[in-house]
Motif scaffolding. Structure first.
Motif, mmCIF file in Angstrom:
data_model
loop_
_atom_site.group_PDB
_atom_site.id
_atom_site.type_symbol
_atom_site.label_atom_id
_atom_site.label_comp_id
_atom_site.label_asym_id
_atom_site.label_seq_id
_atom_site.Cartn_x
_atom_site.Cartn_y
_atom_site.Cartn_z
ATOM 1 N N SER A 264 8.279 -0.471 6.845
ATOM 2 C CA SER A 264 8.911 -1.603 7.526
ATOM 3 C C SER A 264 8.338 -1.764 8.933
ATOM 4 N N LEU A 265 8.598 -2.927 9.518
ATOM 5 C CA LEU A 265 8.102 -3.199 10.870
ATOM 6 C C LEU A 265 8.698 -2.217 11.873
ATOM 7 N N GLU A 266 9.968 -1.857 11.700
ATOM 8 C CA GLU A 266 10.610 -0.913 12.617
ATOM 9 C C GLU A 266 9.936 0.463 12.545
ATOM 10 N N GLU A 267 9.635 0.916 11.318
ATOM 11 C CA GLU A 267 8.970 2.215 11.163
ATOM 12 C C GLU A 267 7.581 2.191 11.777
ATOM 13 N N LEU A 268 6.850 1.117 11.535
ATOM 14 C CA LEU A 268 5.505 1.011 12.098
ATOM 15 C C LEU A 268 5.537 0.937 13.619
ATOM 16 N N GLY A 269 6.545 0.267 14.164
ATOM 17 C CA GLY A 269 6.673 0.196 15.619
ATOM 18 C C GLY A 269 6.895 1.570 16.233
ATOM 19 N N LEU A 270 7.738 2.380 15.586
ATOM 20 C CA LEU A 270 7.989 3.740 16.090
ATOM 21 C C LEU A 270 6.730 4.595 16.003
ATOM 22 N N ILE A 271 5.966 4.441 14.912
ATOM 23 C CA ILE A 271 4.719 5.195 14.769
ATOM 24 C C ILE A 271 3.746 4.824 15.890
ATOM 25 N N ALA A 272 3.647 3.538 16.181
ATOM 26 C CA ALA A 272 2.731 3.081 17.231
ATOM 27 C C ALA A 272 3.141 3.603 18.605
ATOM 28 N N LEU A 273 4.435 3.540 18.912
ATOM 29 C CA LEU A 273 4.915 4.006 20.222
ATOM 30 C C LEU A 273 4.713 5.508 20.382
ATOM 31 N N GLU A 274 4.664 6.220 19.283
ATOM 32 C CA GLU A 274 4.489 7.671 19.352
ATOM 33 C C GLU A 274 3.022 8.077 19.415
ATOM 34 N N ASN A 275 2.121 7.252 18.882
ATOM 35 C CA ASN A 275 0.741 7.695 18.708
ATOM 36 C C ASN A 275 -0.297 6.904 19.485
ATOM 37 N N ARG A 276 0.020 5.707 19.968
ATOM 38 C CA ARG A 276 -1.018 4.893 20.609
ATOM 39 C C ARG A 276 -1.616 5.612 21.822
ATOM 40 N N PRO A 277 -2.941 5.897 21.825
ATOM 41 C CA PRO A 277 -3.550 6.606 22.955
ATOM 42 C C PRO A 277 -3.527 5.813 24.255
ATOM 43 N N ASP A 278 -3.633 4.471 24.175
ATOM 44 C CA ASP A 278 -3.597 3.692 25.409
ATOM 45 C C ASP A 278 -2.211 3.731 26.049
ATOM 46 N N LEU A 279 -1.158 3.836 25.223
ATOM 47 C CA LEU A 279 0.187 3.984 25.776
ATOM 48 C C LEU A 279 0.329 5.341 26.466
ATOM 49 N N LYS A 280 -0.231 6.376 25.843
ATOM 50 C CA LYS A 280 -0.191 7.707 26.466
ATOM 51 C C LYS A 280 -0.992 7.716 27.764
ATOM 52 N N GLN A 281 -2.062 6.935 27.798
ATOM 53 C CA GLN A 281 -2.822 6.815 29.043
ATOM 54 C C GLN A 281 -1.952 6.241 30.151
ATOM 55 N N GLN A 282 -1.189 5.202 29.828
ATOM 56 C CA GLN A 282 -0.309 4.609 30.830
ATOM 57 C C GLN A 282 0.750 5.606 31.289
ATOM 58 N N GLU A 283 1.255 6.421 30.378
ATOM 59 C CA GLU A 283 2.228 7.446 30.772
ATOM 60 C C GLU A 283 1.596 8.458 31.717
ATOM 61 N N ARG A 284 0.350 8.832 31.426
ATOM 62 C CA ARG A 284 -0.362 9.752 32.316
ATOM 63 C C ARG A 284 -0.615 9.106 33.676
ATOM 64 N N ASN A 285 -0.903 7.819 33.678
ATOM 65 C CA ASN A 285 -1.132 7.128 34.952
ATOM 66 C C ASN A 285 0.126 7.129 35.821
ATOM 67 N N VAL A 286 1.288 7.014 35.173
ATOM 68 C CA VAL A 286 2.545 7.107 35.924
ATOM 69 C C VAL A 286 2.682 8.494 36.541
ATOM 70 N N THR A 287 2.366 9.525 35.755
ATOM 71 C CA THR A 287 2.426 10.904 36.271
ATOM 72 C C THR A 287 1.470 11.091 37.436
ATOM 73 N N ILE A 288 0.263 10.560 37.318
ATOM 74 C CA ILE A 288 -0.724 10.676 38.407
ATOM 75 C C ILE A 288 -0.230 9.964 39.658
ATOM 76 N N ALA A 289 0.380 8.790 39.490
ATOM 77 C CA ALA A 289 0.905 8.056 40.646
ATOM 78 C C ALA A 289 1.995 8.864 41.351
ATOM 79 N N ARG A 290 2.841 9.532 40.589
ATOM 80 C CA ARG A 290 3.901 10.354 41.201
ATOM 81 C C ARG A 290 3.322 11.568 41.919
ATOM 82 N N LEU A 291 2.276 12.158 41.349
ATOM 83 C CA LEU A 291 1.626 13.286 42.014
ATOM 84 C C LEU A 291 0.935 12.837 43.297
#
Length: 453
Positions: A264-291
């Motif tokens: 389903s679309l909901e399942e695929l959305g959760l998979i994408a939010l968990e695995n997308r490397p560009d999203l993880k990059q943005q999370e790392r960028n937030v961490t770098i900004a805080r550091l």
């Protein structure tokens, strides 16, 4: 007593230095290079899996990414070395062979004794204590940048796999198209023989077989064009793999069906939010900004330096002096107060910007998943439509051919039905392989296309 204390101090200094070097060496080796070199000497029977394996090891864009990863690893190692204290060792030997110098030295002594030589040994360790916190922050930032680099490599791997897969399916589509065009030429040549035979027996007009002859020539030209397209696709494919363009390569049709689109679309959305490397990059960028914000705050800390030195002085009059020097120095530049204040404000704004970008990424990912899922479903539905069209075209051609052989149908009707069959066959091949391409792109959209994902 002084000598005993001095020897113990020297031992402690050497022990601390060795422990520090051992600790940093452990961190350095924890970032040891991992090599996974696979040589491909055979390019026969290349299916989709083998093509992806070749590209992951030989694609030049990926090789550049691997070198970037090495650079970021070296930057982490460089930051580790900044934890090492400054170790100083020196030996100063003075010998006075000049009478004037002896008089000068002797004039400094109440006993007016002549100093012929002097040997001074200094061993010390210093550490800027206030910089340790900044160094630890810079080390964490370097590690986060390395993680971002690795995620960027994963993202690039997905792009390469998507490109290679797309070219692979385009080649299979072209191979099928050439096959159908060859069958079309053979069919038209058969029709030409029938029309010529009927003309020779006075049962048909010359325009019938001449018209078919023109269509045969056009079909052969179309076949030539399609074969050239295949060669161009193979050249692009070899370039995407990273192999020599002159290398012979044999493509075989072998790929695994995937049922990822059944979710389903909901399942695929959760998979994408968990695995997308560009999203993880943005999370790392937030961490770098805080550091970086913490690093700006660290500029308010005064500069404090701690040093320990042992001095062994051996004079020519056999006098020995041992000194242990301990000192702590501190300094603070008040003139840079405003610069530090605005630096902190700037980093706060940077955090806000990266957090907003992260939220945009999350929303855009859901939109991308929904859009690509629609593309997959549309491609799948088109397969059924194309298959029905092929069945209809085959039956229509069969009837028209039977009628043409007995003179109940014109050549133009036969040629139209033959053209319709060719177009429907090409459309079916296109829809089937476009569906496979859309599945690969869907996996890329979900962030699960690269092997490590």
């Amino acid at each position: 007593m002084v000598n005993l204390m001095s020897k113990r101090l020297i031992k402690n200094i050497i022990l601390i230095s060795l422990l520090t070097i051992t600790f940093n060496s452990f961190i350095l080796f924890s970032f040891a290079e991992e090599t996974n070199v696979i040589e491909f000497n055979q390019y026969s029977n290349v299916d989709l899996k083998k093509a992806i394996d070749i590209a992951l090891n030989q694609n030049r864009t990926l090789l550049q990414e691997y070198e970037d990863n090495k650079i970021y690893k070296l930057k982490v190692k460089t930051e580790v070395t900044n934890f090492l204290p400054v170790f100083q060792a020196s030996n100063d030997y003075k010998y006075n062979s000049n009478v004037n110098r002896r008089l000068l030295y002797s004039s400094l002594s109440p006993s007016r004794s002549i100093i012929r030589s002097q040997n001074e040994t200094v061993v010390g360790v210093s550490q800027p204590i206030s910089d340790l916190y900044k160094t630890s922050l810079n080390y964490r930032i370097a590690k986060e940048n390395y993680n971002v680099s690795m995620l960027n490599t994963t993202l690039q791997k997905e792009t390469v796999i998507d490109d290679v897969s797309g070219l692979y399916f385009d080649i299979l589509k072209q191979i099928r198209t050439i096959k159908y065009n060859k069958e079309n030429v053979l069919s038209l040549e058969g029709y030409y023989k029938i029309a010529k035979d009927r003309f020779d027996h006075g049962e048909a007009l010359a325009s019938d077989y001449l018209k078919i002859q023109v269509e045969v020539d056009n079909a052969k030209h179309d076949l030539y064009v399609e074969e050239n397209k295949l060669q161009l696709l193979l050249t692009k494919f070899k370039n995407a793999l990273g192999v020599d363009l002159e290398q012979d390569i044999n493509i075989v049709e072998n790929f695994k069906e995937d049922d990822i689109a059944s979710k389903s679309l909901e399942e695929l959305g959760l998979i994408a939010l968990e695995n997308r490397p560009d999203l993880k990059q943005q999370e790392r960028n937030v961490t770098i900004a805080r550091l970086n914000k913490k690093l700006s705050w660290a500029e308010y800390i005064p500069s404090v330096n701690f040093s320990v030195s042992y001095v062994h002085d051996y004079g020519s009059n056999f006098s020995v002096k041992d000194n242990v020097l301990l000192w702590v120095s501190a300094s603070y530049d008040f003139w840079k107060w405003n610069q530090r204040y605005y630096g902190v404000k700037q980093q706060k704004s940077e955090i806000t910007k990266t957090e907003l970008a992260l939220k945009d990424y999350e929303n855009q990912i859901i939109i991308d998943v929904q859009d690509q899922l629609n593309t997959v479903n549309e491609a799948k539905n088109l397969i059924d439509v194309s298959r029905n069209t092929v069945k209809y075209s085959e039956e229509s051609l069969r009837i028209t051919k039977n009628r043409f052989e007995v003179g109940l149908a014109l050549a133009i009707d036969l040629l139209n039905d033959q053209s319709n069959l060719l177009n429907s066959q090409v459309q079916l091949a296109s829809s089937e392989l476009d569906y496979q391409k859309s599945l690969v792109t869907l996996k890329k959209t979900l962030g699960i296309l690269a092997p490590e994902q």
